[in-house]
Design a protein around this motif. Structure first.
Motif, PDB file in Angstrom:
ATOM      1  N   LEU A 100       0.820  -1.203   0.000  1.00 39.74           N
ATOM      2  CA  LEU A 100       0.000   0.000   0.000  1.00 39.74           C
ATOM      3  C   LEU A 100       0.855   1.256   0.000  1.00 39.74           C
ATOM      4  CD1 LEU A 100      -2.754  -1.042   2.582  1.00 39.74           C
ATOM      5  CD2 LEU A 100      -2.932  -1.022   0.089  1.00 39.74           C
ATOM      6  N   ASN A 101       1.965   1.205   0.747  1.00 39.89           N
ATOM      7  CA  ASN A 101       2.850   2.353   0.855  1.00 39.89           C
ATOM      8  C   ASN A 101       4.219   1.872   1.300  1.00 39.89           C
ATOM      9  OD1 ASN A 101       3.274   5.108   0.557  1.00 39.89           O
ATOM     10  ND2 ASN A 101       1.520   5.659   1.855  1.00 39.89           N
ATOM     11  N   GLY A 102       5.255   2.364   0.661  1.00 38.71           N
ATOM     12  CA  GLY A 102       6.600   2.044   1.086  1.00 38.71           C
ATOM     13  C   GLY A 102       7.108   0.711   0.573  1.00 38.71           C
ATOM     14  N   ARG A 103       8.396   0.505   0.781  1.00 40.41           N
ATOM     15  CA  ARG A 103       9.067  -0.717   0.349  1.00 40.41           C
ATOM     16  C   ARG A 103       9.261  -1.652   1.540  1.00 40.41           C
ATOM     17  NH1 ARG A 103      14.305   2.258  -1.700  1.00 40.41           N
ATOM     18  NH2 ARG A 103      13.856   3.218   0.320  1.00 40.41           N
ATOM     19  N   VAL A 104       9.659  -2.889   1.228  1.00 39.79           N
ATOM     20  CA  VAL A 104      10.135  -3.824   2.242  1.00 39.79           C
ATOM     21  C   VAL A 104      11.636  -3.949   2.042  1.00 39.79           C
ATOM     22  CG1 VAL A 104      10.045  -6.169   3.140  1.00 39.79           C
ATOM     23  CG2 VAL A 104       7.962  -5.082   2.290  1.00 39.79           C
ATOM     24  N   GLN A 105      12.407  -3.520   3.032  1.00 36.32           N
ATOM     25  CA  GLN A 105      13.860  -3.559   2.909  1.00 36.32           C
ATOM     26  C   GLN A 105      14.417  -4.741   3.697  1.00 36.32           C
ATOM     27  OE1 GLN A 105      16.342  -0.123   3.211  1.00 36.32           O
ATOM     28  NE2 GLN A 105      14.672   1.309   2.809  1.00 36.32           N
ATOM     29  N   THR A 106      15.273  -5.526   3.018  1.00 38.37           N
ATOM     30  CA  THR A 106      15.953  -6.630   3.681  1.00 38.37           C
ATOM     31  C   THR A 106      17.461  -6.407   3.560  1.00 38.37           C
ATOM     32  OG1 THR A 106      16.304  -8.163   1.837  1.00 38.37           O
ATOM     33  CG2 THR A 106      14.092  -8.096   2.811  1.00 38.37           C
ATOM     34  N   PRO A 107      18.249  -6.910   4.511  1.00 38.70           N
ATOM     35  CA  PRO A 107      19.713  -6.731   4.434  1.00 38.70           C
ATOM     36  C   PRO A 107      20.308  -7.551   3.294  1.00 38.70           C
ATOM     37  CG  PRO A 107      19.131  -8.112   6.311  1.00 38.70           C
ATOM     38  CD  PRO A 107      17.842  -7.618   5.747  1.00 38.70           C
ATOM     39  N   ARG A 108      20.898  -6.892   2.322  1.00 37.51           N
ATOM     40  CA  ARG A 108      21.384  -7.572   1.130  1.00 37.51           C
ATOM     41  C   ARG A 108      22.590  -8.467   1.394  1.00 37.51           C
ATOM     42  NH1 ARG A 108      19.592  -5.374  -3.824  1.00 37.51           N
ATOM     43  NH2 ARG A 108      18.015  -3.754  -3.532  1.00 37.51           N
ATOM     44  N   ASP A 109      23.235  -8.289   2.539  1.00 38.88           N
ATOM     45  CA  ASP A 109      24.361  -9.152   2.880  1.00 38.88           C
ATOM     46  C   ASP A 109      23.935 -10.356   3.725  1.00 38.88           C
ATOM     47  OD1 ASP A 109      23.691  -7.642   5.072  1.00 38.88           O
ATOM     48  OD2 ASP A 109      25.753  -7.170   5.659  1.00 38.88           O
ATOM     49  N   ARG A 110      22.617 -10.553   3.891  1.00 36.38           N
ATOM     50  CA  ARG A 110      22.091 -11.711   4.630  1.00 36.38           C
ATOM     51  C   ARG A 110      20.926 -12.284   3.821  1.00 36.38           C
ATOM     52  NH1 ARG A 110      20.278  -9.039   9.912  1.00 36.38           N
ATOM     53  NH2 ARG A 110      19.614 -11.170  10.447  1.00 36.38           N
ATOM     54  N   ARG A 111      21.241 -13.205   2.901  1.00 36.69           N
ATOM     55  CA  ARG A 111      20.246 -13.703   1.952  1.00 36.69           C
ATOM     56  C   ARG A 111      19.088 -14.434   2.633  1.00 36.69           C
ATOM     57  NH1 ARG A 111      25.079 -13.788  -0.377  1.00 36.69           N
ATOM     58  NH2 ARG A 111      25.319 -13.197  -2.575  1.00 36.69           N
TER      59      ARG A 111
END
Length: 381
Positions: A100-111
């Motif tokens: 609905l709003n915004g992104r989901v951010q995940t740590p790219r160095d922890r798959r």
């Protein structure tokens, strides 16, 4: 957005609700028709994976964070967080998820920290401002398109159904593969197999999985595809081969769109054999049992010095004819054996055995019992 809370807490559960976070130490379950709205951070150190109903994350002014030792798994999930939902632990969804709003951010160095779509859970609402900025995964039995992106650009990647059975995981990186930020090694775009002519230095994808699939990559006007090819038929999916430590062609099974926006699908490949994927260029035409290398560079460097038709040895009863741009025959040979190096040998040529000028030429390949093959080739010394 106001939400009604229906939470069943087991007798052994210990739940702390503070101003900063909702912290689960025990065993929580959202029942059918239940709706839970998280307006603070969620810390899950207990059991929170047997849910029905809806879990929503809401913050109209900032961000929210999900962390803890254990992965929460929701039935339905919606995300309305203006400055992004930040995951420090994986989060699963089993039925439906909506941006609905915004992104989901995940740590790219922890798959292993990803937004996980389980049982083919679909999603809705993705765009250039709403996507998974990092890794997402799929477990199911259907084709799946990862809603991934970077730098406020949605750049989906699609896999076929069989690849989802054992869980596949993917992310998009809008950065130069020669100097990646989240990998322990670089991927030299000047180091590629001799069937390739170039590799993109603008972006790449990571796709993890051990089941054979075709993969579809997408591009937009920031991908600079015109720096690689003039025609989509020359575009390739390429992968950094884990063993060879170089870029190799993964083919062009299908491509659509134009040079500014479109998508390309590879031939069958096993994702785990390749560290990252991106776009490359190749002047090879796949035609049945033949690979026709449509670039000739007779400069003595051992690469494409002659017109190569890989597989032609299977069809000794063949004839190759080549014409220049004015329709003048410059070469003809029965039983072609990959030996033509761009020299004029046609009967109508003024000077035979002369190196032909740089430019585009037209070939016709005749094989007894088959339809004639024809197309263009390019001489570039």
């Amino acid at each position: 957005m106001d939400r009604i809370f229906f939470i069943v807490v087991c007798l052994l559960a210990q739940v702390t609700i503070a101003q900063q976070a909702f912290h689960n130490y025990g065993n929580i379950q959202i029942h059918d028709q239940g709706e839970v709205g998280f307006h603070t951070d969620l810390i899950n150190d207990g059991t929170f994976d047997q849910n029905l109903g809806l879990a929503g994350f809401y913050n109209p002014t900032g961000s929210l964070n999900v962390s803890g030792d254990n992965r929460p798994i929701f039935h339905n999930m919606e995300i309305d967080v203006v400055d992004d939902l930040l995951l420090d632990v994986a989060v699963g969804v089993t039925n439906f998820q909506e941006f609905l709003n915004g992104r989901v951010q995940t740590p790219r160095d922890r798959r292993n920290v990803s937004l996980d779509y389980i049982n083919d859970a679909p999603y809705l609402g993705e765009n250039d401002d709403r996507y998974v900025d990092g890794y997402s995964s799929i477990t199911g039995v259907l084709d799946f398109t990862f809603p991934i992106g970077d730098d406020f650009r949605l750049r989906p990647m699609r896999i076929e159904n069989q690849a989802a059975v054992n869980t596949a995981r993917g992310a998009y990186f809008f950065e130069n593969p020669n100097s990646p930020n989240f990998f322990s090694t670089s991927f030299n775009t000047d180091n590629f197999s001799n069937v390739l002519f170039g590799v993109s230095s603008f972006e790449f994808w990571d796709l993890d999985g051990d089941v054979e699939t075709r993969v579809t990559l997408t591009w937009d006007d920031n991908s600079n595809i015109p720096t690689l090819v003039d025609e989509l038929e020359d575009l390739r999916v390429v992968g950094w081969d884990r063993n060879l430590q170089q870029w190799v062609s993964l083919g062009n099974f299908a491509a659509s769109g134009d040079l500014n926006n479109g998508e390309i699908t590879s031939e069958l490949m096993i994702p785990d054999n390749y560290v990252v994927l991106t776009f490359g260029s190749s002047d090879i035409i796949l035609d049945g049992d033949l690979e026709i290398f449509t670039a000739v560079s007779p400069n003595g460097d051992g690469v494409n010095d002659t017109f190569i038709i890989q597989g032609i040895e299977q069809f000794s009863n063949n004839e190759l004819i080549i014409y220049n741009r004015w329709g003048v025959e410059v070469y003809r040979k029965k039983g072609y054996d990959n030996s033509w190096g761009g020299y004029s040998e046609g009967r109508a040529t003024i000077a035979q055995d002369e190196q032909l000028p740089v430019g585009t030429y037209y070939y016709i390949l005749k094989i007894e019992g088959q339809k004639d093959r024809s197309g263009y080739l390019y001489i570039n010394v």
